[in-house]
Design a protein around this motif. Structure first.
Motif, PDB file in Angstrom:
ATOM      1  N   PHE A 156      -9.772   1.179  -5.049  1.00  0.00           N
ATOM      2  CA  PHE A 156      -9.091   2.171  -4.525  1.00  0.00           C
ATOM      3  C   PHE A 156      -8.057   2.931  -5.760  1.00  0.00           C
ATOM      4  O   PHE A 156      -8.144   4.193  -6.025  1.00  0.00           O
ATOM      5  CB  PHE A 156      -8.350   1.741  -3.352  1.00  0.00           C
TER       6      PHE A 156
ATOM      7  N   LEU B 238     -17.120  13.353 -14.024  1.00  0.00           N
ATOM      8  CA  LEU B 238     -17.206  12.065 -14.585  1.00  0.00           C
ATOM      9  C   LEU B 238     -18.273  11.258 -13.975  1.00  0.00           C
ATOM     10  O   LEU B 238     -18.475  11.051 -12.874  1.00  0.00           O
ATOM     11  CB  LEU B 238     -15.611  11.423 -14.051  1.00  0.00           C
TER      12      LEU B 238
ATOM     13  N   TYR C  15       0.887  -1.256   0.089  1.00  0.00           N
ATOM     14  CA  TYR C  15      -0.087  -0.097   0.010  1.00  0.00           C
ATOM     15  C   TYR C  15       0.831   1.156  -0.052  1.00  0.00           C
ATOM     16  O   TYR C  15       0.577   2.259  -1.015  1.00  0.00           O
ATOM     17  CB  TYR C  15      -0.700  -0.112   1.242  1.00  0.00           C
TER      18      TYR C  15
ATOM     19  N   TRP D 239     -23.492  19.475 -10.169  1.00  0.00           N
ATOM     20  CA  TRP D 239     -23.577  18.341  -9.145  1.00  0.00           C
ATOM     21  C   TRP D 239     -24.691  17.828  -8.476  1.00  0.00           C
ATOM     22  O   TRP D 239     -24.843  16.686  -8.517  1.00  0.00           O
ATOM     23  CB  TRP D 239     -22.880  19.438  -7.562  1.00  0.00           C
TER      24      TRP D 239
HETATM   25  P1  NDP Z   1     -11.260  12.793  -3.967  1.00  0.00           P
HETATM   26  O1  NDP Z   1      -9.743  12.253  -4.450  1.00  0.00           O
HETATM   27  O2  NDP Z   1     -12.281  11.718  -3.867  1.00  0.00           O
HETATM   28  O3  NDP Z   1     -11.246  13.869  -4.327  1.00  0.00           O
HETATM   29  C1  NDP Z   1     -12.467  14.775  -4.249  1.00  0.00           C
HETATM   30  C2  NDP Z   1     -12.424  15.749  -5.107  1.00  0.00           C
HETATM   31  O4  NDP Z   1     -12.733  15.114  -6.480  1.00  0.00           O
HETATM   32  C3  NDP Z   1     -13.802  16.890  -5.321  1.00  0.00           C
HETATM   33  O5  NDP Z   1     -13.664  17.690  -4.372  1.00  0.00           O
HETATM   34  C4  NDP Z   1     -13.655  17.142  -6.562  1.00  0.00           C
HETATM   35  O6  NDP Z   1     -12.757  17.940  -6.830  1.00  0.00           O
HETATM   36  C5  NDP Z   1     -13.524  16.123  -7.376  1.00  0.00           C
HETATM   37  N1  NDP Z   1     -14.472  15.010  -7.856  1.00  0.00           N
HETATM   38  C6  NDP Z   1     -15.486  14.723  -7.132  1.00  0.00           C
HETATM   39  N2  NDP Z   1     -16.075  13.987  -7.863  1.00  0.00           N
HETATM   40  C7  NDP Z   1     -15.905  13.756  -9.080  1.00  0.00           C
HETATM   41  C8  NDP Z   1     -16.162  13.355 -10.430  1.00  0.00           C
HETATM   42  N3  NDP Z   1     -17.435  12.706 -10.591  1.00  0.00           N
HETATM   43  N4  NDP Z   1     -15.470  13.755 -11.683  1.00  0.00           N
HETATM   44  C9  NDP Z   1     -14.502  14.519 -11.397  1.00  0.00           C
HETATM   45  N5  NDP Z   1     -13.890  15.041 -10.413  1.00  0.00           N
HETATM   46  C10 NDP Z   1     -14.752  14.757  -9.376  1.00  0.00           C
HETATM   47  O7  NDP Z   1     -11.125  12.695  -2.191  1.00  0.00           O
HETATM   48  P2  NDP Z   1      -9.913  12.616  -1.077  1.00  0.00           P
HETATM   49  O8  NDP Z   1      -8.676  13.714  -1.450  1.00  0.00           O
HETATM   50  O9  NDP Z   1     -10.739  12.750   0.175  1.00  0.00           O
HETATM   51  O10 NDP Z   1      -9.380  11.118  -1.083  1.00  0.00           O
HETATM   52  C11 NDP Z   1      -8.272  10.797  -2.102  1.00  0.00           C
HETATM   53  C12 NDP Z   1      -7.999   9.305  -1.616  1.00  0.00           C
HETATM   54  O11 NDP Z   1      -7.319   9.419  -0.342  1.00  0.00           O
HETATM   55  C13 NDP Z   1      -9.194   8.330  -1.440  1.00  0.00           C
HETATM   56  O12 NDP Z   1      -8.767   7.124  -1.963  1.00  0.00           O
HETATM   57  C14 NDP Z   1      -9.315   8.178  -0.035  1.00  0.00           C
HETATM   58  O13 NDP Z   1      -9.624   7.062   0.067  1.00  0.00           O
HETATM   59  C15 NDP Z   1      -7.993   8.523   0.387  1.00  0.00           C
HETATM   60  N6  NDP Z   1      -7.801   9.055   1.872  1.00  0.00           N
HETATM   61  C16 NDP Z   1      -7.259   8.274   2.688  1.00  0.00           C
HETATM   62  C17 NDP Z   1      -7.015   8.446   4.233  1.00  0.00           C
HETATM   63  C18 NDP Z   1      -6.491   7.670   5.141  1.00  0.00           C
HETATM   64  O14 NDP Z   1      -6.297   8.205   6.268  1.00  0.00           O
HETATM   65  N7  NDP Z   1      -5.998   6.420   4.839  1.00  0.00           N
HETATM   66  C19 NDP Z   1      -7.619   9.719   4.561  1.00  0.00           C
HETATM   67  C20 NDP Z   1      -8.124  10.722   3.237  1.00  0.00           C
HETATM   68  C21 NDP Z   1      -8.159  10.334   2.266  1.00  0.00           C
HETATM   69  P3  NDP Z   1     -12.567  19.235  -7.935  1.00  0.00           P
HETATM   70  O15 NDP Z   1     -13.014  20.609  -7.352  1.00  0.00           O
HETATM   71  O16 NDP Z   1     -11.319  19.224  -8.267  1.00  0.00           O
HETATM   72  O17 NDP Z   1     -13.344  18.669  -9.095  1.00  0.00           O
END
Ligand code: NDP
Length: 369
Positions: free
Chosen positions: A258, A289, A187, A353
Protein backbone atom coordinates in the motif's frame (compact mmCIF):
# COMPACT_ATOMS: atom_id res chain seq x y z
CA UNK A 1 -32.27 -6.32 22.38
CA UNK A 2 -34.91 -3.62 22.91
CA UNK A 3 -35.38 -1.85 19.54
CA UNK A 4 -36.89 1.19 21.28
CA UNK A 5 -33.80 1.63 23.45
CA UNK A 6 -31.51 1.24 20.43
CA UNK A 7 -33.47 3.80 18.40
CA UNK A 8 -33.50 6.16 21.37
CA UNK A 9 -29.70 5.99 21.61
CA UNK A 10 -29.54 7.40 18.06
CA UNK A 11 -31.56 10.51 18.94
CA UNK A 12 -29.28 13.50 18.34
CA UNK A 13 -28.54 15.76 21.30
CA UNK A 14 -27.21 19.30 21.60
CA UNK A 15 -24.25 18.11 23.65
CA UNK A 16 -23.19 15.72 20.86
CA UNK A 17 -23.62 18.56 18.35
CA UNK A 18 -21.38 20.62 20.65
CA UNK A 19 -18.70 17.91 20.61
CA UNK A 20 -18.80 17.79 16.81
CA UNK A 21 -18.69 21.56 16.50
CA UNK A 22 -15.77 21.90 18.94
CA UNK A 23 -13.92 19.24 16.97
CA UNK A 24 -14.43 21.10 13.68
CA UNK A 25 -13.46 24.44 15.24
CA UNK A 26 -10.28 22.91 16.63
CA UNK A 27 -9.40 21.35 13.26
CA UNK A 28 -10.06 24.60 11.42
CA UNK A 29 -7.90 26.61 13.83
CA UNK A 30 -5.12 24.03 13.98
CA UNK A 31 -5.16 23.70 10.19
CA UNK A 32 -4.81 27.47 9.79
CA UNK A 33 -2.26 28.12 12.53
CA UNK A 34 0.06 25.13 12.79
CA UNK A 35 3.06 24.97 10.51
CA UNK A 36 3.16 22.28 7.82
CA UNK A 37 4.56 21.54 4.40
CA UNK A 38 2.79 23.58 1.74
CA UNK A 39 2.18 21.03 -1.00
CA UNK A 40 1.07 21.99 -4.53
CA UNK A 41 -1.87 19.91 -5.75
CA UNK A 42 -2.37 18.46 -9.24
CA UNK A 43 -2.49 20.93 -12.13
CA UNK A 44 -6.13 21.84 -12.83
CA UNK A 45 -7.56 22.07 -16.32
CA UNK A 46 -7.06 25.88 -16.39
CA UNK A 47 -3.37 25.44 -15.53
CA UNK A 48 -3.72 26.65 -11.92
CA UNK A 49 -2.91 24.67 -8.79
CA UNK A 50 -4.32 24.58 -5.31
CA UNK A 51 -1.92 24.36 -2.38
CA UNK A 52 -2.45 22.20 0.70
CA UNK A 53 -0.91 22.82 4.10
CA UNK A 54 -0.14 19.34 5.37
CA UNK A 55 -0.15 19.81 9.13
CA UNK A 56 -2.53 16.96 9.97
CA UNK A 57 0.01 15.08 12.08
CA UNK A 58 0.74 18.13 14.24
CA UNK A 59 -3.02 18.81 14.57
CA UNK A 60 -3.56 15.20 15.62
CA UNK A 61 -0.78 15.07 18.22
CA UNK A 62 -1.77 18.38 19.78
CA UNK A 63 -5.41 17.30 20.00
CA UNK A 64 -4.34 14.00 21.58
CA UNK A 65 -2.23 15.91 24.11
CA UNK A 66 -5.09 18.31 24.90
CA UNK A 67 -7.54 15.45 25.36
CA UNK A 68 -4.97 13.56 27.44
CA UNK A 69 -4.67 16.58 29.75
CA UNK A 70 -8.47 16.88 29.89
CA UNK A 71 -8.77 13.20 30.84
CA UNK A 72 -6.03 13.34 33.48
CA UNK A 73 -7.66 16.42 35.05
CA UNK A 74 -10.96 14.52 34.96
CA UNK A 75 -12.53 17.24 32.81
CA UNK A 76 -13.36 14.72 30.06
CA UNK A 77 -14.28 11.07 30.25
CA UNK A 78 -11.99 8.89 28.08
CA UNK A 79 -15.06 6.96 26.97
CA UNK A 80 -17.14 10.01 26.03
CA UNK A 81 -17.11 9.21 22.30
CA UNK A 82 -17.88 5.52 22.71
CA UNK A 83 -20.65 6.34 25.21
CA UNK A 84 -22.28 8.70 22.72
CA UNK A 85 -21.34 6.80 19.56
CA UNK A 86 -24.91 6.47 18.25
CA UNK A 87 -25.78 10.12 18.95
CA UNK A 88 -22.57 11.33 17.32
CA UNK A 89 -23.36 9.16 14.33
CA UNK A 90 -26.79 10.82 13.91
CA UNK A 91 -25.45 14.34 14.43
CA UNK A 92 -22.64 13.80 11.91
CA UNK A 93 -25.10 12.32 9.43
CA UNK A 94 -27.42 15.33 9.76
CA UNK A 95 -24.45 17.67 9.40
CA UNK A 96 -23.40 15.86 6.20
CA UNK A 97 -26.88 16.27 4.71
CA UNK A 98 -27.05 19.98 5.58
CA UNK A 99 -23.56 20.83 4.41
CA UNK A 100 -24.00 19.02 1.10
CA UNK A 101 -27.33 20.75 0.47
CA UNK A 102 -25.54 24.07 1.06
CA UNK A 103 -22.73 23.00 -1.26
CA UNK A 104 -25.31 22.09 -3.89
CA UNK A 105 -27.07 25.45 -3.61
CA UNK A 106 -23.88 27.54 -3.61
CA UNK A 107 -22.46 25.45 -6.44
CA UNK A 108 -25.54 25.94 -8.61
CA UNK A 109 -25.59 29.67 -7.92
CA UNK A 110 -21.87 30.15 -8.47
CA UNK A 111 -20.79 32.01 -11.58
CA UNK A 112 -17.18 31.08 -10.91
CA UNK A 113 -16.28 28.77 -13.76
CA UNK A 114 -12.65 28.28 -12.82
CA UNK A 115 -11.35 24.75 -12.40
CA UNK A 116 -11.00 25.13 -8.65
CA UNK A 117 -14.65 25.97 -8.11
CA UNK A 118 -16.44 24.67 -11.12
CA UNK A 119 -20.19 24.25 -11.03
CA UNK A 120 -20.95 20.85 -12.59
CA UNK A 121 -24.72 20.70 -12.18
CA UNK A 122 -26.49 18.32 -14.54
CA UNK A 123 -29.95 19.51 -13.51
CA UNK A 124 -30.82 16.23 -11.77
CA UNK A 125 -31.03 17.22 -8.11
CA UNK A 126 -30.38 13.75 -6.61
CA UNK A 127 -27.42 13.14 -8.89
CA UNK A 128 -25.93 16.59 -8.32
CA UNK A 129 -26.41 16.50 -4.56
CA UNK A 130 -25.02 12.98 -4.31
CA UNK A 131 -21.95 13.45 -6.50
CA UNK A 132 -21.48 17.19 -5.86
CA UNK A 133 -21.31 20.14 -8.23
CA UNK A 134 -18.09 21.73 -6.99
CA UNK A 135 -14.67 20.24 -7.45
CA UNK A 136 -12.79 22.11 -4.72
CA UNK A 137 -15.16 24.23 -2.61
CA UNK A 138 -13.65 26.47 0.06
CA UNK A 139 -15.21 28.00 3.17
CA UNK A 140 -13.43 30.81 5.00
CA UNK A 141 -10.21 29.82 3.25
CA UNK A 142 -10.57 26.15 4.22
CA UNK A 143 -10.39 23.54 1.46
CA UNK A 144 -13.44 21.52 2.49
CA UNK A 145 -12.48 18.32 0.72
CA UNK A 146 -9.14 18.14 2.49
CA UNK A 147 -10.76 19.22 5.76
CA UNK A 148 -13.45 16.54 5.81
CA UNK A 149 -11.15 13.65 5.03
CA UNK A 150 -8.83 14.84 7.79
CA UNK A 151 -11.75 15.07 10.22
CA UNK A 152 -12.93 11.57 9.28
CA UNK A 153 -9.54 9.89 9.61
CA UNK A 154 -8.85 11.54 12.98
CA UNK A 155 -12.41 10.79 14.11
CA UNK A 156 -11.78 7.10 13.43
CA UNK A 157 -8.72 7.22 15.71
CA UNK A 158 -10.57 9.02 18.52
CA UNK A 159 -13.49 6.58 18.35
CA UNK A 160 -11.00 3.72 18.56
CA UNK A 161 -9.14 5.25 21.51
CA UNK A 162 -12.43 5.73 23.30
CA UNK A 163 -13.39 2.09 22.60
CA UNK A 164 -10.00 1.00 23.88
CA UNK A 165 -10.61 2.91 27.13
CA UNK A 166 -13.91 1.06 27.44
CA UNK A 167 -12.17 -2.27 26.87
CA UNK A 168 -9.61 -1.40 29.55
CA UNK A 169 -12.39 -0.44 31.95
CA UNK A 170 -14.21 -3.69 31.22
CA UNK A 171 -10.95 -5.65 31.64
CA UNK A 172 -11.25 -7.33 28.21
CA UNK A 173 -8.30 -5.72 26.39
CA UNK A 174 -6.85 -9.01 25.12
CA UNK A 175 -4.53 -9.68 22.17
CA UNK A 176 -7.39 -9.27 19.64
CA UNK A 177 -8.26 -5.81 20.96
CA UNK A 178 -4.60 -4.80 21.08
CA UNK A 179 -3.85 -5.99 17.54
CA UNK A 180 -6.91 -4.26 16.09
CA UNK A 181 -6.12 -1.02 17.92
CA UNK A 182 -2.41 -1.14 17.12
CA UNK A 183 -2.90 -1.72 13.39
CA UNK A 184 -5.45 1.10 13.12
CA UNK A 185 -3.27 3.54 15.08
CA UNK A 186 -0.31 2.74 12.81
CA UNK A 187 -2.45 3.08 9.69
CA UNK A 188 -3.92 6.42 10.74
CA UNK A 189 -0.66 7.93 11.97
CA UNK A 190 1.01 6.76 8.77
CA UNK A 191 -1.81 8.41 6.80
CA UNK A 192 -1.07 11.76 8.44
CA UNK A 193 2.69 11.28 8.18
CA UNK A 194 2.24 10.95 4.43
CA UNK A 195 -0.70 13.35 4.24
CA UNK A 196 0.81 15.11 1.25
CA UNK A 197 0.25 11.95 -0.81
CA UNK A 198 -3.48 12.65 -0.52
CA UNK A 199 -2.98 15.62 -2.82
CA UNK A 200 -2.49 13.31 -5.82
CA UNK A 201 -5.32 10.88 -5.07
CA UNK A 202 -8.49 10.46 -7.10
CA UNK A 203 -10.70 11.98 -4.40
CA UNK A 204 -8.71 15.19 -4.33
CA UNK A 205 -7.97 15.61 -8.01
CA UNK A 206 -11.10 14.24 -9.66
CA UNK A 207 -14.09 13.82 -7.32
CA UNK A 208 -16.57 16.65 -6.72
CA UNK A 209 -17.61 17.30 -3.14
CA UNK A 210 -21.14 15.95 -2.72
CA UNK A 211 -22.99 13.82 -0.20
CA UNK A 212 -21.16 10.67 -1.32
CA UNK A 213 -17.76 12.08 -0.39
CA UNK A 214 -18.79 14.03 2.72
CA UNK A 215 -20.77 11.10 4.11
CA UNK A 216 -17.90 8.76 3.24
CA UNK A 217 -15.33 10.95 5.00
CA UNK A 218 -17.27 12.09 8.05
CA UNK A 219 -19.65 9.22 8.78
CA UNK A 220 -18.52 6.12 6.99
CA UNK A 221 -14.80 6.22 7.78
CA UNK A 222 -14.99 6.86 11.53
CA UNK A 223 -18.16 4.95 12.37
CA UNK A 224 -17.97 1.87 10.18
CA UNK A 225 -14.21 1.38 10.06
CA UNK A 226 -14.38 1.06 13.85
CA UNK A 227 -17.00 -1.75 13.76
CA UNK A 228 -14.38 -4.29 14.85
CA UNK A 229 -13.67 -2.19 17.96
CA UNK A 230 -17.38 -2.05 18.85
CA UNK A 231 -17.76 -5.75 18.14
CA UNK A 232 -14.78 -6.71 20.34
CA UNK A 233 -16.37 -4.83 23.24
CA UNK A 234 -19.18 -7.38 23.30
CA UNK A 235 -17.45 -10.48 21.96
CA UNK A 236 -14.45 -12.16 23.52
CA UNK A 237 -12.08 -13.80 21.05
CA UNK A 238 -9.34 -16.26 22.07
CA UNK A 239 -6.93 -15.70 19.20
CA UNK A 240 -4.31 -18.47 18.88
CA UNK A 241 -0.71 -17.22 18.81
CA UNK A 242 -0.16 -18.53 15.30
CA UNK A 243 -3.24 -16.63 14.07
CA UNK A 244 -1.96 -13.45 15.72
CA UNK A 245 1.40 -13.92 13.98
CA UNK A 246 -0.26 -14.54 10.62
CA UNK A 247 -2.30 -11.40 11.12
CA UNK A 248 0.86 -9.36 11.78
CA UNK A 249 2.28 -10.77 8.55
CA UNK A 250 -0.83 -9.76 6.56
CA UNK A 251 -0.57 -6.27 8.04
CA UNK A 252 3.14 -5.92 7.22
CA UNK A 253 2.78 -7.20 3.63
CA UNK A 254 -0.31 -5.06 3.08
CA UNK A 255 1.45 -1.99 4.45
CA UNK A 256 4.52 -2.57 2.29
CA UNK A 257 2.43 -2.81 -0.90
CA UNK A 258 0.00 0.00 0.00
CA UNK A 259 2.57 2.55 1.08
CA UNK A 260 5.16 1.46 -1.50
CA UNK A 261 2.75 1.81 -4.44
CA UNK A 262 1.32 5.16 -3.33
CA UNK A 263 4.81 6.49 -2.64
CA UNK A 264 6.14 5.37 -6.02
CA UNK A 265 3.35 7.15 -7.88
CA UNK A 266 3.65 10.28 -5.76
CA UNK A 267 7.43 10.49 -6.24
CA UNK A 268 7.03 9.77 -9.96
CA UNK A 269 4.58 12.68 -10.36
CA UNK A 270 7.07 15.05 -8.69
CA UNK A 271 10.17 13.66 -10.37
CA UNK A 272 9.57 11.30 -13.34
CA UNK A 273 13.25 10.29 -13.34
CA UNK A 274 13.50 9.24 -9.68
CA UNK A 275 14.68 5.58 -9.43
CA UNK A 276 12.18 2.87 -8.58
CA UNK A 277 13.60 -0.07 -6.64
CA UNK A 278 17.07 1.26 -7.46
CA UNK A 279 16.58 1.39 -11.24
CA UNK A 280 15.53 4.18 -13.62
CA UNK A 281 11.73 4.01 -14.02
CA UNK A 282 10.07 2.55 -17.13
CA UNK A 283 7.51 4.98 -18.44
CA UNK A 284 4.85 4.79 -21.17
CA UNK A 285 4.21 7.88 -23.28
CA UNK A 286 6.26 9.98 -20.83
CA UNK A 287 3.31 9.92 -18.40
CA UNK A 288 2.51 6.49 -16.98
CA UNK A 289 4.76 4.53 -14.68
CA UNK A 290 5.26 0.87 -15.57
CA UNK A 291 7.95 0.12 -12.98
CA UNK A 292 7.68 -1.11 -9.43
CA UNK A 293 4.20 -1.86 -8.13
CA UNK A 294 2.65 -0.05 -11.10
CA UNK A 295 4.12 -2.71 -13.38
CA UNK A 296 2.62 -5.57 -11.32
CA UNK A 297 -1.00 -4.46 -11.42
CA UNK A 298 -2.69 -1.19 -12.38
CA UNK A 299 -3.85 -0.62 -8.81
CA UNK A 300 -1.49 -2.53 -6.56
CA UNK A 301 -2.15 0.19 -3.96
CA UNK A 302 -5.74 -1.13 -3.71
CA UNK A 303 -4.41 -4.65 -3.13
CA UNK A 304 -2.25 -3.35 -0.25
CA UNK A 305 -5.19 -1.48 1.24
CA UNK A 306 -7.37 -4.58 1.05
CA UNK A 307 -4.76 -6.66 2.88
CA UNK A 308 -4.55 -3.96 5.56
CA UNK A 309 -8.33 -3.94 5.89
CA UNK A 310 -8.28 -7.71 6.29
CA UNK A 311 -5.62 -7.45 8.99
CA UNK A 312 -7.91 -5.11 10.98
CA UNK A 313 -10.65 -7.77 10.96
CA UNK A 314 -8.68 -10.99 11.43
CA UNK A 315 -8.20 -10.33 15.19
CA UNK A 316 -11.96 -10.85 15.52
CA UNK A 317 -11.69 -14.50 14.47
CA UNK A 318 -14.16 -16.28 12.23
CA UNK A 319 -17.30 -16.54 14.36
CA UNK A 320 -19.12 -13.64 12.73
CA UNK A 321 -19.16 -11.77 9.44
CA UNK A 322 -19.90 -8.41 11.12
CA UNK A 323 -16.25 -7.46 11.83
CA UNK A 324 -15.49 -8.18 8.17
CA UNK A 325 -17.74 -5.37 7.02
CA UNK A 326 -14.81 -3.05 6.31
CA UNK A 327 -12.75 -5.37 4.04
CA UNK A 328 -15.92 -6.51 2.21
CA UNK A 329 -17.08 -2.93 1.71
CA UNK A 330 -13.59 -1.86 0.62
CA UNK A 331 -13.38 -4.71 -1.89
CA UNK A 332 -16.63 -3.56 -3.52
CA UNK A 333 -15.66 0.12 -3.35
CA UNK A 334 -12.20 -0.37 -4.82
CA UNK A 335 -13.40 -2.64 -7.64
CA UNK A 336 -15.98 0.03 -8.54
CA UNK A 337 -13.44 2.81 -8.14
CA UNK A 338 -10.88 1.02 -10.28
CA UNK A 339 -13.47 0.80 -13.07
CA UNK A 340 -14.24 4.52 -12.80
CA UNK A 341 -10.55 5.42 -12.66
CA UNK A 342 -9.89 3.18 -15.65
CA UNK A 343 -12.53 4.98 -17.70
CA UNK A 344 -11.21 8.41 -16.55
CA UNK A 345 -7.63 7.43 -17.46
CA UNK A 346 -8.56 5.90 -20.82
CA UNK A 347 -10.38 9.16 -21.62
CA UNK A 348 -7.46 11.28 -20.43
CA UNK A 349 -4.49 9.25 -21.75
CA UNK A 350 -6.19 7.57 -24.75
CA UNK A 351 -3.74 5.29 -26.63
CA UNK A 352 -1.09 5.66 -23.90
CA UNK A 353 -3.55 4.10 -21.44
CA UNK A 354 -4.38 1.30 -23.88
CA UNK A 355 -0.65 0.64 -24.23
CA UNK A 356 -0.27 0.62 -20.43
CA UNK A 357 -3.15 -1.86 -20.08
CA UNK A 358 -1.44 -4.13 -22.57
CA UNK A 359 1.80 -3.99 -20.59
CA UNK A 360 0.00 -4.42 -17.24
CA UNK A 361 -3.12 -6.54 -17.82
CA UNK A 362 -4.06 -7.02 -14.14
CA UNK A 363 -6.35 -4.43 -12.60
CA UNK A 364 -5.82 -5.11 -8.86
CA UNK A 365 -4.89 -8.72 -8.04
CA UNK A 366 -2.01 -10.05 -10.15
CA UNK A 367 -2.98 -13.22 -12.06
CA UNK A 368 -6.53 -13.07 -10.65
CA UNK A 369 -8.27 -9.84 -11.61
P1 NDP B 1 -4.76 6.32 -7.02
O1 NDP B 1 -3.91 6.95 -5.98
O2 NDP B 1 -4.36 4.99 -7.51
O3 NDP B 1 -4.86 7.37 -8.18
C1 NDP B 1 -5.34 7.07 -9.47
C2 NDP B 1 -4.73 8.09 -10.40
O4 NDP B 1 -3.31 7.87 -10.49
C3 NDP B 1 -5.23 7.99 -11.82
O5 NDP B 1 -6.45 8.66 -11.98
C4 NDP B 1 -4.10 8.68 -12.57
O6 NDP B 1 -4.22 10.09 -12.31
C5 NDP B 1 -2.87 8.20 -11.82
N1 NDP B 1 -2.28 6.98 -12.36
C6 NDP B 1 -2.88 5.79 -12.57
N2 NDP B 1 -2.01 4.89 -13.04
C7 NDP B 1 -0.83 5.53 -13.14
C8 NDP B 1 0.48 5.13 -13.56
N3 NDP B 1 0.74 3.88 -13.97
N4 NDP B 1 1.47 6.03 -13.53
C9 NDP B 1 1.23 7.30 -13.11
N5 NDP B 1 0.02 7.75 -12.70
C10 NDP B 1 -1.00 6.86 -12.70
O7 NDP B 1 -6.25 6.13 -6.60
P2 NDP B 1 -7.08 6.52 -5.36
O8 NDP B 1 -7.05 7.96 -5.12
O9 NDP B 1 -8.39 5.86 -5.61
O10 NDP B 1 -6.38 5.76 -4.12
C11 NDP B 1 -5.33 6.28 -3.30
C12 NDP B 1 -5.19 5.40 -2.07
O11 NDP B 1 -6.29 5.63 -1.22
C13 NDP B 1 -5.17 3.92 -2.43
O12 NDP B 1 -4.18 3.26 -1.72
C14 NDP B 1 -6.53 3.44 -1.97
O13 NDP B 1 -6.45 2.10 -1.54
C15 NDP B 1 -6.84 4.40 -0.83
N6 NDP B 1 -8.29 4.54 -0.65
C16 NDP B 1 -8.80 4.09 0.53
C17 NDP B 1 -10.15 4.14 0.75
C18 NDP B 1 -10.70 3.63 2.02
O14 NDP B 1 -11.91 3.79 2.23
N7 NDP B 1 -9.88 3.03 2.87
C19 NDP B 1 -11.08 4.72 -0.23
C20 NDP B 1 -10.43 5.17 -1.42
C21 NDP B 1 -9.08 5.07 -1.60
P3 NDP B 1 -3.47 11.27 -13.15
O15 NDP B 1 -4.54 11.88 -13.96
O16 NDP B 1 -2.95 12.19 -12.10
O17 NDP B 1 -2.38 10.64 -13.93
Amino acid sequence: MDVGVVLHSFLPSWSSAGILLSYFVYLALAGAILPGKNVPGAVLSDGTRLHYRCNGLASLFILMALLGIGVSLRLISPTVIADRGAQLFSVTFIFSVIVTLLLYITGCKSHDNSSSLRARATGNFIHDWWFGVQLNPHFMGIDLKFFFVRAGMMGWLFINLSLFSKSLQAGNANISVILYQLFCVLYIIDYFFYEEFMTSTWDVIAESLGFMLVFGDLVFIPFTFSIQGWWLLRNKVELPKVAALMDCLVFLIGYQIFRGANKQKHVFKKDPKAPIWGKPPKVIGGKLLVSGYWGISRHCNYLGDLLLALSFSLPCGASSVIPYFYPIYLLILLIWRERRDDSRCSHKYKEIWADYCEHVPWRIFPYVY
